[in-house]
Design an enzyme around this catalytic site. Structure first.
Site, PDB file in Angstrom:
ATOM      1  CG  HIS A   1      -1.990  -0.923   1.307  1.00 13.00           C
ATOM      2  ND1 HIS A   1      -2.243  -1.757   2.369  1.00 13.00           N
ATOM      3  CD2 HIS A   1      -2.980  -1.166   0.406  1.00 13.00           C
ATOM      4  CE1 HIS A   1      -3.335  -2.472   2.130  1.00 13.00           C
ATOM      5  NE2 HIS A   1      -3.801  -2.143   0.942  1.00 13.00           N
TER       6      HIS A   1
ATOM      7  CB  CYS B   1      -3.288  -2.013   8.889  1.00 13.26           C
ATOM      8  SG  CYS B   1      -1.747  -1.910   8.060  1.00 13.26           S
TER       9      CYS B   1
END
Ligand code: CIR
Length: 256
Positions: free
Chosen positions: A160, A247
């Site tokens: 990401h 996250c």
């Protein structure tokens, strides 16, 4: 008041999605203990934690960040690039509904929250295996009327955008230049990770401090020399599921 949505580790985490790392056994009780430490770090920084029930059948559901983008004006439910992760959204949407107007990214757009970095009124979006141009177009249509500028950022070598760059102070980003180029963030200052610690660019900024993994002492030294206050947590067990510290929470402000 700052809130964080979190969710405990799924006992199915061994079946998590993996893209850039090899599968190794994950010690479930160690992962849970590390997650508890993370939640305590959030609480220690004055955050009100909204802990959602564990999802036994959703392997990656501890990584709540990927399900939504929460801004002051609204929350946008993502459409995660990995199909296995889409059932995670229902409970997150229900948790956000009391606090925000909810919008949705629609197929064929796909996007993970881990690809979205908001700095002031600029929304940087990683172009990755999870997040595509169609979703970036949808975000642009939703957010430009609210005064945000949406900018795509190429990402290579990691899952990401926020694996490679996060914000660590008002106008300062922490970056791994091998994965994300600083050229896409004009006007901001940069700290680079210790080259021996490629995974160290992910930190959670909460008020004036960051939550940062103990696994990256070289980068921690760089951060401390720059005057950044860090609360360290062990996160290496969740890292085996390709997750990092951002996250595990969805942070937002809400005042009564
Ligand atoms: C996945 O591949 O989707 C999970 N195993 C890891 C997600 C980590 N999330 C994040 O960086 N925002």
């Amino acid at each position: 008041m700052m809130f964080a949505i979190t969710r405990g580790v799924s006992p199915a985490i061994d079946r998590c999605e993996l893209t850039h790392i090899d599968r190794e056994p994950i010690d479930f009780s160690r992962a849970c203990a590390q997650h508890r430490q993370y939640v305590e770090a959030l609480r220690g920084l004055g955050i009100q934690v909204l802990a959602l029930p564990v999802e036994p059948d959703l392997p990656d559901s501890v990584f709540v960040e990927d399900a939504a983008l929460v801004l002051d004006e609204c929350a946008i439910m993502t459409n995660p690039g990995a199909r296995s992760r889409r059932p995670e959204l229902e409970s997150i949407e229900a948790a956000l509904t009391p606090y925000r107007k909810i919008l949705h990214v629609q197929a064929p757009g796909t996007i993970d929250g881990g690809d979205i970095l908001v700095v002031g009124k600029t929304v940087f979006v990683g172009v990755t295996t999870r997040s595509n141009g169609n979703a970036i177009g949808q975000l642009t249509v939703m957010l430009e009327p609210l005064g945000y500028e949406v900018r795509p950022v190429p990402v290579t070598g990691c899952l990401h955008l926020k694996s490679g760059v996060t914000q660590v102070a008002d106008d300062t980003l922490l970056l791994n230049p091998d994965w994300v180029s600083s050229a896409y963030f004009p006007g901001l200052n940069f700290l680079e990770v210790d080259p021996a610690e490629p995974g160290a660019a992910n930190a959670v900024l909460v008020g004036g401090a960051i939550i940062f993994p103990t696994a990256f002492p070289g980068t921690l030294k760089i951060l401390k020399s720059a005057g950044i206050t860090a609360v360290t947590v062990d996160a290496d067990e969740l890292a085996k599921a390709e997750g990092a510290v951002t996250c595990c929470s969805l942070l937002f402000r809400h005042d009564d």
